[in-house]
Write an enzyme that holds these catalytic residues in place. Structure first.
Site, PDB file in Angstrom:
ATOM      1  N   TYR A 193     -10.688  -7.848 -17.268  1.00  0.00           N
ATOM      2  CA  TYR A 193     -11.181  -8.282 -15.973  1.00  0.00           C
ATOM      3  C   TYR A 193     -12.577  -8.349 -15.830  1.00  0.00           C
ATOM      4  O   TYR A 193     -13.463  -7.928 -16.631  1.00  0.00           O
ATOM      5  CB  TYR A 193     -10.813  -7.083 -15.149  1.00  0.00           C
ATOM      6  CG  TYR A 193      -9.330  -6.915 -14.782  1.00  0.00           C
ATOM      7  CD1 TYR A 193      -8.687  -7.696 -13.883  1.00  0.00           C
ATOM      8  CD2 TYR A 193      -8.529  -6.012 -15.343  1.00  0.00           C
ATOM      9  CE1 TYR A 193      -7.469  -7.586 -13.633  1.00  0.00           C
ATOM     10  CE2 TYR A 193      -7.055  -5.525 -15.020  1.00  0.00           C
ATOM     11  CZ  TYR A 193      -6.478  -6.755 -14.365  1.00  0.00           C
ATOM     12  OH  TYR A 193      -5.249  -6.495 -14.002  1.00  0.00           O
ATOM     13  N   MET A 250      -5.182  -1.042 -16.713  1.00  0.00           N
ATOM     14  CA  MET A 250      -4.269   0.142 -16.613  1.00  0.00           C
ATOM     15  C   MET A 250      -3.223   0.253 -17.862  1.00  0.00           C
ATOM     16  O   MET A 250      -2.983   1.287 -18.137  1.00  0.00           O
ATOM     17  CB  MET A 250      -3.286  -0.426 -15.362  1.00  0.00           C
ATOM     18  CG  MET A 250      -2.377   0.987 -15.093  1.00  0.00           C
ATOM     19  SD  MET A 250      -1.219   0.443 -13.509  1.00  0.00           S
ATOM     20  CE  MET A 250      -2.438   0.319 -12.321  1.00  0.00           C
ATOM     21  N   LYS A 306      -2.835  26.741 -21.297  1.00  0.00           N
ATOM     22  CA  LYS A 306      -2.859  26.312 -20.121  1.00  0.00           C
ATOM     23  C   LYS A 306      -2.777  24.811 -20.004  1.00  0.00           C
ATOM     24  O   LYS A 306      -2.985  24.196 -21.117  1.00  0.00           O
ATOM     25  CB  LYS A 306      -3.913  26.777 -19.321  1.00  0.00           C
ATOM     26  CG  LYS A 306      -5.458  26.464 -19.785  1.00  0.00           C
ATOM     27  CD  LYS A 306      -6.265  26.793 -18.806  1.00  0.00           C
ATOM     28  CE  LYS A 306      -7.729  26.407 -19.416  1.00  0.00           C
ATOM     29  NZ  LYS A 306      -8.764  26.738 -18.488  1.00  0.00           N
ATOM     30  N   ARG A 346     -17.269  31.397 -10.216  1.00  0.00           N
ATOM     31  CA  ARG A 346     -15.960  30.607 -10.245  1.00  0.00           C
ATOM     32  C   ARG A 346     -14.785  31.417  -9.964  1.00  0.00           C
ATOM     33  O   ARG A 346     -13.968  31.432  -8.775  1.00  0.00           O
ATOM     34  CB  ARG A 346     -15.509  29.827 -11.742  1.00  0.00           C
ATOM     35  CG  ARG A 346     -14.785  28.856 -11.508  1.00  0.00           C
ATOM     36  CD  ARG A 346     -14.640  28.150 -12.784  1.00  0.00           C
ATOM     37  NE  ARG A 346     -14.153  29.055 -13.739  1.00  0.00           N
ATOM     38  CZ  ARG A 346     -13.601  28.457 -15.095  1.00  0.00           C
ATOM     39  NH1 ARG A 346     -13.715  27.166 -15.487  1.00  0.00           N
ATOM     40  NH2 ARG A 346     -13.068  29.284 -16.055  1.00  0.00           N
TER      41      ARG A 346
END
Length: 349
Positions: free
Chosen positions: A244, A292, A35, A130
């Protein structure tokens, strides 16, 4: 190389499947869970390598993943869908020969009405809360369901990565109680359950993360290597900052490499100022925040300027990086970004 290079060792994937298969008795079938695009590594090539290794049954999360897998494997291998028979899936399930693992009365009704006689399996809830039919509704519908000849009855362990957790035995006992006397193949274990021994194996096991080199299969062959190219190198003086918000400030003169990669490529910001990258065998600390598209790294202790640095490989597995970032190896793998150039190696046999 302007983007990261993600190398996937298909021979290692196959070797991990064979190693997990060998942990079960000969009468137990070992499937493969592919998956999420084979945990982010490319379902087509990964599934074909697993099929060549001997896997004949595969599991995906949703029918759309089953379509991609069927295209890769062609007719023959059985493809089961954990998510069951959802609204709108009927044509795909029928045309591609998918086997939905039905989870509820609603799904049972949909499947029996839309595709009478089409293969299906049943997922039972043994305490994870679940997916799957709960004990009371299973008890009510058990005879009806069994009369339709399900292909498999399965459940899923919640705490198999902790072998001594009391939940494991509780779910095992519940699964036995719910399936006592059934003449249908049963399955309870993914990778963690396989490693807990034959009490948990039943008729079929479903390894997932262990195929891709992840814990709890600590003897797994490593599968992925991620190399990020160096875009620029600069020298910082004491007192200068990097990245940053000035979260890292140089205490002394430092040589810094900026590499191509960031959170847009699935590299979590939570490893900022904590993780390392590698140049061959030498660790190189990440400085400042992961942004990013870029990461800044201390390379002043290297003998020369590197062309690339390695984030994932033999020295740092997805689980190692996950520990630093406060997550799990599954997330590291499945978040690997689309910008990486993917290379498929045949390295371990």
């Amino acid at each position: 190389m302007s983007t990261g290079r993600l190398t996937i060792d298909l021979d290692a994937v196959a070797a991990n499947w064979r190693a997990l298969d060998a942990k079960s008795d000969p009468g137990v079938q070992t499937a493969a869970v592919v998956k999420a695009d084979a945990y982010g590594l490319g379902v087509g090539k990964v599934a074909r390598a697993l099929a060549a290794a001997g896997a004949r049954r595969f599991f995906v999360a949703v029918a759309e993943e089953g379509a991609a897998l069927r295209e890769a494997l062609g007719p023959g291998p059985e493809i089961s869908v954990f998510g069951g028979h959802m609204s709108g899936d009927t044509d795909m399930i029928h045309d591609l020969g998918l086997v939905p693992m039905l989870n509820s009365v609603e799904q049972l009704t949909r499947h029996f009405e839309a595709l009478p006689g089409h293969p299906f399996g049943i997922q039972l809830d043994t305490g994870m809360n679940r997916l799957g039919m709960e004990p009371p509704e299973w008890a009510t519908l058990r005879d009806l369901i069994l009369s339709q000849n399900p292909r498999l009855i399965m459940s899923h362990l919640a705490c198999a990565d902790e072998p001594t957790h009391l939940m494991n035995r509780q779910q095992l006992d519940t699964f036995h109680e719910m399936t006592e006397g059934v003449d249908v193949p049963r399955s309870l274990s993914a990778t963690g359950g396989i490693l807990m021994g034959p009490d948990y194996h039943f008729d079929l096991t479903r390894p997932g993360i262990g195929l891709y080199g992840g814990l709890p299969f600590d003897n797994a062959a490593p599968v992925v290597t991620l190399d990020l190219p160096v875009v620029q190198i600069r020298d910082l003086a004491a007192g200068e900052s990097v990245g940053y918000s000035n979260t890292w400030v140089a205490e002394h003169a430092t040589r810094v490499a900026t590499v191509s990669g960031g959170y847009a490529d699935g590299i979590t910001r939570h490893i900022s100022n904590k993780a390392v990258m590698f140049h061959e065998d030498t660790p190189c600390p990440i400085l400042g925040r992961v942004s990013m598209d870029l990461i800044t790294v201390d390379v002043g202790h290297l003998k020369g300027d590197p062309k690339a640095l390695t984030l994932l490989g033999t020295h740092q597995t997805p689980d190692d990086l996950a520990d630093v970032g406060g997550t799990i190896g599954y997330e590291v793998l499945t978040q690997l970004g689309a910008r990486y150039a993917r290379y498929y190696a045949r390295g371990r046999g």
